[in-house]
Write a protein that holds these residues in place. Structure first.
Motif, mmCIF file in Angstrom:
data_model
loop_
_atom_site.group_PDB
_atom_site.id
_atom_site.type_symbol
_atom_site.label_atom_id
_atom_site.label_comp_id
_atom_site.label_asym_id
_atom_site.label_seq_id
_atom_site.Cartn_x
_atom_site.Cartn_y
_atom_site.Cartn_z
ATOM 1 N N PRO A 1 -5.416 -31.050 -45.932
ATOM 2 C CA PRO A 1 -6.495 -30.566 -46.793
ATOM 3 C C PRO A 1 -5.971 -29.754 -47.980
ATOM 4 C CG PRO A 1 -7.002 -30.171 -44.479
ATOM 5 C CD PRO A 1 -5.574 -30.625 -44.531
ATOM 6 N N ARG A 2 -6.774 -29.714 -49.013
ATOM 7 C CA ARG A 2 -6.467 -28.850 -50.154
ATOM 8 C C ARG A 2 -6.676 -27.405 -49.718
ATOM 9 N NH1 ARG A 2 -6.692 -32.686 -54.631
ATOM 10 N NH2 ARG A 2 -7.850 -34.544 -53.923
ATOM 11 N N VAL A 3 -5.804 -26.511 -50.197
ATOM 12 C CA VAL A 3 -5.801 -25.120 -49.736
ATOM 13 C C VAL A 3 -5.961 -24.176 -50.913
ATOM 14 C CG1 VAL A 3 -4.465 -23.321 -48.578
ATOM 15 C CG2 VAL A 3 -4.352 -25.679 -47.747
ATOM 16 N N ARG A 4 -6.862 -23.207 -50.747
ATOM 17 C CA ARG A 4 -6.980 -22.079 -51.666
ATOM 18 C C ARG A 4 -6.590 -20.842 -50.873
ATOM 19 N NH1 ARG A 4 -7.086 -25.944 -54.179
ATOM 20 N NH2 ARG A 4 -8.560 -26.643 -55.781
ATOM 21 N N SER A 5 -5.452 -20.255 -51.225
ATOM 22 C CA SER A 5 -4.922 -19.160 -50.413
ATOM 23 C C SER A 5 -5.017 -17.820 -51.130
ATOM 24 C CB SER A 5 -3.462 -19.433 -50.044
ATOM 25 O OG SER A 5 -2.668 -19.564 -51.210
ATOM 26 N N ALA A 6 -4.913 -16.764 -50.344
ATOM 27 C CA ALA A 6 -5.043 -15.408 -50.868
ATOM 28 C C ALA A 6 -3.814 -14.564 -50.577
ATOM 29 C CB ALA A 6 -6.285 -14.729 -50.282
ATOM 30 N N ARG B 1 5.069 -23.735 -50.491
ATOM 31 C CA ARG B 1 4.814 -24.677 -51.581
ATOM 32 C C ARG B 1 4.478 -26.077 -51.079
ATOM 33 N NH1 ARG B 1 6.055 -23.091 -56.678
ATOM 34 N NH2 ARG B 1 7.190 -21.125 -56.944
ATOM 35 N N TRP B 2 5.034 -26.464 -49.931
ATOM 36 C CA TRP B 2 4.836 -27.833 -49.475
ATOM 37 C C TRP B 2 3.376 -28.131 -49.132
ATOM 38 C CZ3 TRP B 2 2.673 -27.950 -44.739
ATOM 39 C CH2 TRP B 2 3.017 -26.982 -43.802
ATOM 40 N N VAL B 3 2.571 -27.106 -48.905
ATOM 41 C CA VAL B 3 1.160 -27.331 -48.581
ATOM 42 C C VAL B 3 0.470 -28.106 -49.695
ATOM 43 C CG1 VAL B 3 -1.062 -26.182 -48.319
ATOM 44 C CG2 VAL B 3 0.879 -25.417 -46.976
ATOM 45 N N ASP C 1 5.095 -24.731 -38.634
ATOM 46 C CA ASP C 1 4.731 -25.869 -37.788
ATOM 47 C C ASP C 1 3.283 -25.741 -37.315
ATOM 48 O OD1 ASP C 1 7.221 -27.049 -38.025
ATOM 49 O OD2 ASP C 1 8.014 -26.097 -36.211
ATOM 50 N N LEU C 2 2.895 -24.527 -36.942
ATOM 51 C CA LEU C 2 1.511 -24.297 -36.523
ATOM 52 C C LEU C 2 0.564 -24.469 -37.706
ATOM 53 C CD1 LEU C 2 -0.418 -23.490 -34.267
ATOM 54 C CD2 LEU C 2 -0.037 -21.089 -34.881
ATOM 55 N N LEU C 3 0.978 -24.048 -38.886
ATOM 56 C CA LEU C 3 0.180 -24.237 -40.087
ATOM 57 C C LEU C 3 -0.132 -25.715 -40.298
ATOM 58 C CD1 LEU C 3 -1.046 -23.298 -42.815
ATOM 59 C CD2 LEU C 3 1.263 -23.497 -43.783
ATOM 60 N N GLY D 1 -1.934 -21.117 -39.154
ATOM 61 C CA GLY D 1 -0.533 -20.712 -39.174
ATOM 62 C C GLY D 1 -0.190 -19.525 -38.311
ATOM 63 N N SER D 2 -1.185 -18.860 -37.718
ATOM 64 C CA SER D 2 -0.927 -17.736 -36.808
ATOM 65 C C SER D 2 -1.871 -17.859 -35.623
ATOM 66 C CB SER D 2 -1.144 -16.390 -37.498
ATOM 67 O OG SER D 2 -0.210 -16.199 -38.536
ATOM 68 N N ALA D 3 -1.329 -17.810 -34.430
ATOM 69 C CA ALA D 3 -2.140 -18.028 -33.241
ATOM 70 C C ALA D 3 -2.997 -16.823 -32.888
ATOM 71 C CB ALA D 3 -1.253 -18.400 -32.061
ATOM 72 N N LYS D 4 -2.479 -15.618 -33.120
ATOM 73 C CA LYS D 4 -3.247 -14.412 -32.795
ATOM 74 C C LYS D 4 -2.714 -13.247 -33.621
ATOM 75 C CE LYS D 4 -0.434 -13.147 -28.719
ATOM 76 N NZ LYS D 4 0.603 -14.183 -28.911
ATOM 77 N N PRO D 5 -3.517 -12.173 -33.743
ATOM 78 C CA PRO D 5 -3.077 -11.019 -34.529
ATOM 79 C C PRO D 5 -1.707 -10.525 -34.092
ATOM 80 C CG PRO D 5 -5.382 -10.783 -33.965
ATOM 81 C CD PRO D 5 -4.884 -11.980 -33.217
#
Length: 343
Positions: A104-109, A95-97, A67-69, A56-60
């Motif tokens: 894929p299933r996602v575990r996020s922080a 939420r749509w993830v 869309d990138l996600l 979801g992020s191309a660079k720092p």
């Protein structure tokens, strides 16, 4: 009941030939007459896992891009990576993830939590040390139960104090969450281990004398070694070069001590966890341990069953044994996600 399909192959890590019938997004061992066979023979792995990726992020510094996600998660899926853990993002996971059947299933922080001077400027969520505990609980509660703290940053600069991290761990555990900590300095690693965090992200300059404690308290190590090996070179700083050399030496000792060493890429493009498997082998892990770090061991650590009756219908089929030929991980014959053949 929808269309039921059948898969058969040698299941890892048990090395037993098994047959499953997929009903919805679950694996079943009870035969269903007339089921269509989509895998017949070969080797079956629980879906691969990338335990440290930032889709979801191309660079720092870049904003969180939905869309990138979606595109990044698609790359993971196509490579057979069917479960990812995102220890920190530039924004909270949408939420749509969790509702997308083909991702894929996602575990996020939640968002990275950084105290002043300890992260890329303007990225993540910046908080003072006095507010870190409350912020950690908020991010863990707003995500899949994880929060991510930047425990240190530049060489020679102080790490987040162990007392602060201990308070974070206690508060997040009290609400059922888990704590990941970015650490690259010796002090940062020590403070994180002494605080009882759930995972060290990177763990560069980790004192090998701490691995027994990590194993005893269940602190995992996610070294993201491949990203450092790709980055280090003749012009790199002594801190970086020595840190990578230390990682190569510490990783096998940690695994031997019982520390859960997991595969995470922390790099782009997404869908390249096979490279991290190869890096872990280079560091001295057996091929089976390295493949497990990107499959069944990572799934178990995240609380997700493998290839068992009633488990999620997430699997990858290969023509040859990946624990004998790890390179075959880059060439899945069949990918099944949530019961659906996606490749």
């Amino acid at each position: 009941m929808g269309t039921v399909v059948r898969v058969r192959g040698i299941v890892l890590p048990e090395r037993e030939e098994r047959t499953f019938w997929i009903d919805g997004d679950r694996l079943r061992t009870s035969p269903v007459p007339g089921a269509e066979t989509v895998v017949d023979g070969g080797w079956l792995l629980p879906g691969l896992v990338d335990a440290h990726t930032h889709p979801g992020s191309a660079k720092p510094g870049d904003p969180f891009d939905h869309d990138l996600l979606r595109a990044d998660l698609g790359l993971h899926r196509d490579a057979g990576v069917l479960l990812v853990r995102t220890p920190g993002t530039a924004g909270r996971m949408p939420r749509w993830v969790d509702e997308e059947p083909d991702l894929p299933r996602v575990r996020s922080a939640g968002r990275w939590l950084a105290t002043p001077g300890r992260f890329f400027a303007g990225w993540g969520r910046n908080v003072d040390e006095a507010d870190l505990v409350a912020a950690a609980v908020e991010e863990a509660s707003a995500s899949s139960g994880w929060c991510k703290v930047i425990g240190d940053w530049a060489a020679g600069e102080p790490a987040v104090p162990v007392g602060v991290l201990s308070a974070v761990v206690e508060a997040v555990h009290a609400v059922g969450g888990r704590v990941a900590v970015h650490c690259q300095t010796a002090d940062g690693c020590r403070n994180a281990v002494e605080a009882g965090v759930d995972s060290l992200e990177h763990g560069m300059n980790l004192d090998v004398g701490l691995v027994e404690r990590m194993a005893a308290q269940g602190t995992a190590l996610v070294p993201t070694l491949g990203a450092f090996l790709d980055f280090v070179g003749p012009t790199s700083s002594d801190f970086l070069r020595q840190g990578v050399e230390g990682m190569l030496a510490t990783i096998p000792v940690a695994r031997e001590a019982g520390v859960e060493v997991l595969a995470g890429t922390d790099s782009r493009p997404c869908g390249t966890v096979v490279g991290e498997v190869q890096a872990l082998i280079r560091a001295g892990l057996t091929a089976e341990a390295a493949v497990g770090a990107a499959s069944w061991r990572a799934r178990a650590w995240l609380g997700v069953p493998g290839l068992v009756d009633g488990g999620p219908a997430d699997l990858v089929a290969y023509d040859r044994d990946p624990t004998a030929e790890p390179g075959v991980l880059a060439f899945p014959r069949r990918v099944v996600l949530r019961g659906k053949v996606v490749r």
